[in-house]
Design a protein around this motif. Structure first.
Motif, PDB file in Angstrom:
ATOM      1  N   SER A  21      45.954  55.174  36.173  1.00 22.12           N
ATOM      2  CA  SER A  21      44.896  54.206  35.870  1.00 22.12           C
ATOM      3  C   SER A  21      44.894  53.822  34.394  1.00 22.12           C
ATOM      4  CB  SER A  21      43.526  54.752  36.288  1.00 22.12           C
ATOM      5  OG  SER A  21      43.300  56.020  35.720  1.00 22.12           O
ATOM      6  N   ALA A  22      45.104  54.778  33.497  1.00 25.69           N
ATOM      7  CA  ALA A  22      45.153  54.470  32.061  1.00 25.69           C
ATOM      8  C   ALA A  22      46.384  53.636  31.729  1.00 25.69           C
ATOM      9  CB  ALA A  22      45.144  55.763  31.248  1.00 25.69           C
ATOM     10  N   THR A  23      47.496  53.949  32.355  1.00 18.06           N
ATOM     11  CA  THR A  23      48.724  53.181  32.132  1.00 18.06           C
ATOM     12  C   THR A  23      48.555  51.746  32.608  1.00 18.06           C
ATOM     13  OG1 THR A  23      50.032  55.196  32.391  1.00 18.06           O
ATOM     14  CG2 THR A  23      51.194  53.109  32.645  1.00 18.06           C
ATOM     15  N   LYS A  28      47.722  45.926  31.453  1.00 13.02           N
ATOM     16  CA  LYS A  28      46.910  44.721  31.636  1.00 13.02           C
ATOM     17  C   LYS A  28      46.436  44.169  30.291  1.00 13.02           C
ATOM     18  CE  LYS A  28      45.715  43.010  35.036  1.00 13.02           C
ATOM     19  NZ  LYS A  28      46.317  41.884  35.785  1.00 13.02           N
ATOM     20  N   ILE A  29      46.036  45.051  29.392  1.00 14.41           N
ATOM     21  CA  ILE A  29      45.592  44.621  28.065  1.00 14.41           C
ATOM     22  C   ILE A  29      46.751  43.963  27.310  1.00 14.41           C
ATOM     23  CG2 ILE A  29      44.854  45.465  25.796  1.00 14.41           C
ATOM     24  CD1 ILE A  29      43.163  47.562  27.391  1.00 14.41           C
ATOM     25  N   LEU A  30      47.949  44.554  27.412  1.00 13.63           N
ATOM     26  CA  LEU A  30      49.112  43.979  26.730  1.00 13.63           C
ATOM     27  C   LEU A  30      49.491  42.627  27.344  1.00 13.63           C
ATOM     28  CD1 LEU A  30      51.223  47.210  26.164  1.00 13.63           C
ATOM     29  CD2 LEU A  30      49.872  45.923  24.478  1.00 13.63           C
ATOM     30  N   GLN A  31      49.263  42.443  28.631  1.00 17.65           N
ATOM     31  CA  GLN A  31      49.477  41.125  29.233  1.00 17.65           C
ATOM     32  C   GLN A  31      48.430  40.127  28.741  1.00 17.65           C
ATOM     33  OE1 GLN A  31      49.650  42.117  33.488  1.00 17.65           O
ATOM     34  NE2 GLN A  31      51.841  41.667  33.442  1.00 17.65           N
ATOM     35  N   GLU A  32      47.219  40.596  28.544  1.00 20.21           N
ATOM     36  CA  GLU A  32      46.152  39.721  28.027  1.00 20.21           C
ATOM     37  C   GLU A  32      46.468  39.260  26.603  1.00 20.21           C
ATOM     38  OE1 GLU A  32      42.552  37.656  28.628  1.00 20.21           O
ATOM     39  OE2 GLU A  32      43.798  38.739  30.037  1.00 20.21           O
ATOM     40  N   VAL A  33      47.065  40.128  25.790  1.00 17.46           N
ATOM     41  CA  VAL A  33      47.496  39.750  24.438  1.00 17.46           C
ATOM     42  C   VAL A  33      48.432  38.546  24.521  1.00 17.46           C
ATOM     43  CG1 VAL A  33      48.930  40.471  22.466  1.00 17.46           C
ATOM     44  CG2 VAL A  33      47.224  42.037  23.408  1.00 17.46           C
ATOM     45  N   ASP A 118      44.804  53.486  42.699  1.00 22.75           N
ATOM     46  CA  ASP A 118      43.547  53.800  43.378  1.00 22.75           C
ATOM     47  C   ASP A 118      42.384  54.031  42.432  1.00 22.75           C
ATOM     48  OD1 ASP A 118      44.712  53.585  45.877  1.00 22.75           O
ATOM     49  OD2 ASP A 118      45.190  55.721  46.001  1.00 22.75           O
ATOM     50  N   GLY A 119      42.639  54.562  41.253  1.00 27.34           N
ATOM     51  CA  GLY A 119      41.556  54.895  40.331  1.00 27.34           C
ATOM     52  C   GLY A 119      41.006  53.725  39.546  1.00 27.34           C
ATOM     53  N   VAL A 120      41.429  52.497  39.885  1.00 33.63           N
ATOM     54  CA  VAL A 120      41.000  51.309  39.143  1.00 33.63           C
ATOM     55  C   VAL A 120      40.253  50.373  40.090  1.00 33.63           C
ATOM     56  CG1 VAL A 120      41.799  49.264  37.873  1.00 33.63           C
ATOM     57  CG2 VAL A 120      42.901  51.476  37.499  1.00 33.63           C
ATOM     58  N   GLU A 121      39.189  49.764  39.584  1.00 26.84           N
ATOM     59  CA  GLU A 121      38.436  48.783  40.360  1.00 26.84           C
ATOM     60  C   GLU A 121      38.222  47.528  39.523  1.00 26.84           C
ATOM     61  OE1 GLU A 121      34.537  50.281  41.293  1.00 26.84           O
ATOM     62  OE2 GLU A 121      34.141  50.839  39.224  1.00 26.84           O
ATOM     63  N   LEU A 122      38.121  46.381  40.195  1.00 27.57           N
ATOM     64  CA  LEU A 122      37.802  45.131  39.507  1.00 27.57           C
ATOM     65  C   LEU A 122      36.291  44.963  39.479  1.00 27.57           C
ATOM     66  CD1 LEU A 122      40.477  42.656  40.904  1.00 27.57           C
ATOM     67  CD2 LEU A 122      40.388  43.724  38.651  1.00 27.57           C
ATOM     68  N   VAL A 123      35.755  44.623  38.320  1.00 20.23           N
ATOM     69  CA  VAL A 123      34.320  44.415  38.145  1.00 20.23           C
ATOM     70  C   VAL A 123      34.125  43.025  37.560  1.00 20.23           C
ATOM     71  CG1 VAL A 123      32.221  45.234  36.995  1.00 20.23           C
ATOM     72  CG2 VAL A 123      33.957  46.887  37.738  1.00 20.23           C
ATOM     73  N   TRP A 124      33.227  42.254  38.167  1.00 21.39           N
ATOM     74  CA  TRP A 124      32.914  40.930  37.637  1.00 21.39           C
ATOM     75  C   TRP A 124      32.070  41.097  36.380  1.00 21.39           C
ATOM     76  CZ3 TRP A 124      35.324  36.742  39.200  1.00 21.39           C
ATOM     77  CH2 TRP A 124      35.922  36.747  40.462  1.00 21.39           C
ATOM     78  N   ILE A 125      32.507  40.431  35.316  1.00 16.99           N
ATOM     79  CA  ILE A 125      31.843  40.547  34.018  1.00 16.99           C
ATOM     80  C   ILE A 125      31.419  39.162  33.538  1.00 16.99           C
ATOM     81  CG2 ILE A 125      32.134  41.246  31.594  1.00 16.99           C
ATOM     82  CD1 ILE A 125      32.178  43.599  33.552  1.00 16.99           C
ATOM     83  N   VAL A 141      34.486  36.726  34.848  1.00 15.10           N
ATOM     84  CA  VAL A 141      35.887  37.096  35.000  1.00 15.10           C
ATOM     85  C   VAL A 141      35.927  38.498  35.586  1.00 15.10           C
ATOM     86  CG1 VAL A 141      38.059  37.538  33.765  1.00 15.10           C
ATOM     87  CG2 VAL A 141      36.569  35.685  33.030  1.00 15.10           C
ATOM     88  N   ALA A 142      36.867  38.746  36.491  1.00 12.23           N
ATOM     89  CA  ALA A 142      37.037  40.088  37.055  1.00 12.23           C
ATOM     90  C   ALA A 142      37.963  40.882  36.140  1.00 12.23           C
ATOM     91  CB  ALA A 142      37.618  40.004  38.460  1.00 12.23           C
ATOM     92  N   TYR A 143      37.463  41.981  35.597  1.00 10.66           N
ATOM     93  CA  TYR A 143      38.242  42.852  34.730  1.00 10.66           C
ATOM     94  C   TYR A 143      38.451  44.203  35.410  1.00 10.66           C
ATOM     95  CZ  TYR A 143      37.725  39.780  30.676  1.00 10.66           C
ATOM     96  OH  TYR A 143      37.784  38.724  29.809  1.00 10.66           O
ATOM     97  N   PRO A 144      39.613  44.812  35.186  1.00  8.36           N
ATOM     98  CA  PRO A 144      39.848  46.146  35.753  1.00  8.36           C
ATOM     99  C   PRO A 144      39.186  47.225  34.892  1.00  8.36           C
ATOM    100  CG  PRO A 144      41.812  45.412  34.595  1.00  8.36           C
ATOM    101  CD  PRO A 144      40.813  44.281  34.529  1.00  8.36           C
ATOM    102  N   PHE A 145      38.628  48.207  35.561  1.00 14.51           N
ATOM    103  CA  PHE A 145      38.031  49.368  34.908  1.00 14.51           C
ATOM    104  C   PHE A 145      38.458  50.615  35.668  1.00 14.51           C
ATOM    105  CE2 PHE A 145      35.138  46.074  33.550  1.00 14.51           C
ATOM    106  CZ  PHE A 145      34.746  46.460  32.277  1.00 14.51           C
ATOM    107  N   ILE A 146      38.557  51.730  34.968  1.00 12.86           N
ATOM    108  CA  ILE A 146      38.711  52.999  35.668  1.00 12.86           C
ATOM    109  C   ILE A 146      37.439  53.166  36.498  1.00 12.86           C
ATOM    110  CG2 ILE A 146      38.837  55.500  35.379  1.00 12.86           C
ATOM    111  CD1 ILE A 146      40.620  54.969  32.907  1.00 12.86           C
TER     112      ILE A 146
END
Length: 177
Positions: A21-23, A28-33, A118-125, A141-146
């Motif tokens: 999940s951390a990986t 995802k953050i590096l893709q957002e960059v 499995d340890g990640v969920e999308l949350v609408w922000i 926007v839907a962002y992934p969170f642990i």
């Protein structure tokens, strides 16, 4: 060697040491960059479907410019600077990223494909407040969170009468049709 003959190979074993999940979130953050941040200029020359991942960097006084990035098939790191530690006059995006992009334009063919563990969920922000929303709110926007680490406080749009009516109507349609 120069003819492509393998000179030597060392055995290796793969051992998972990081939480998936951390990986995933880091990737995802590096893709957002690359999509929205300091690396976005790479997409002026590379196709968006490569889903690039990377990070620019610039030291104080523009002394060093660096970029580390990858596609699905290549990873490369570029540094631009001077041996005498004087300013090179370029940022990570205006120096090293341009060199990286030129290389990837010649060799990259595979996208960075990520599978959400499995340890990640999308949350609408709600982008204005950073609070939890739902897909019926405007500007979300839907962002992934642990799992369990996302915001718990609702954005103002969640409590509006219009939004509650939309949620009710969506639930009604899903249950009855």
């Amino acid at each position: 060697d120069q003819q492509g003959t393998l000179l030597q190979r060392y055995p290796y074993t793969i051992k998972q040491t990081l939480e998936p999940s951390a990986t995933y979130l880091t990737n995802k953050i590096l893709q957002e960059v690359m999509r929205e941040g300091t690396g976005r200029s790479a997409y002026q020359q590379l196709p968006r479907d490569l889903q690039l991942a990377g990070k620019t960097g610039t030291t104080n006084d523009l002394k060093d410019s660096w970029f580390a990035g990858y596609t699905g098939d290549y990873l490369a790191v570029f540094w631009v600077g001077r041996d005498d530690n004087k300013p090179a006059g370029v940022t990570g995006a205006s120096g090293a990223l341009k060199l990286w992009t030129a290389l990837m334009k010649q060799v990259a063919t595979q996208p960075v494909l990520l599978s959400m563990p499995d340890g990640v969920e999308l949350v609408w922000i709600d982008e204005l407040t950073g609070l939890k929303a739902n897909e019926l709110c405007e500007g979300v926007v839907a962002y992934p969170f642990i799992r369990g680490s996302g915001p718990t406080e609702n954005a103002p749009c969640v409590e509006t009468t219009v939004n509650k009516a939309k949620v009710w109507l969506n639930d009604f349609i899903e249950d009855n049709f």
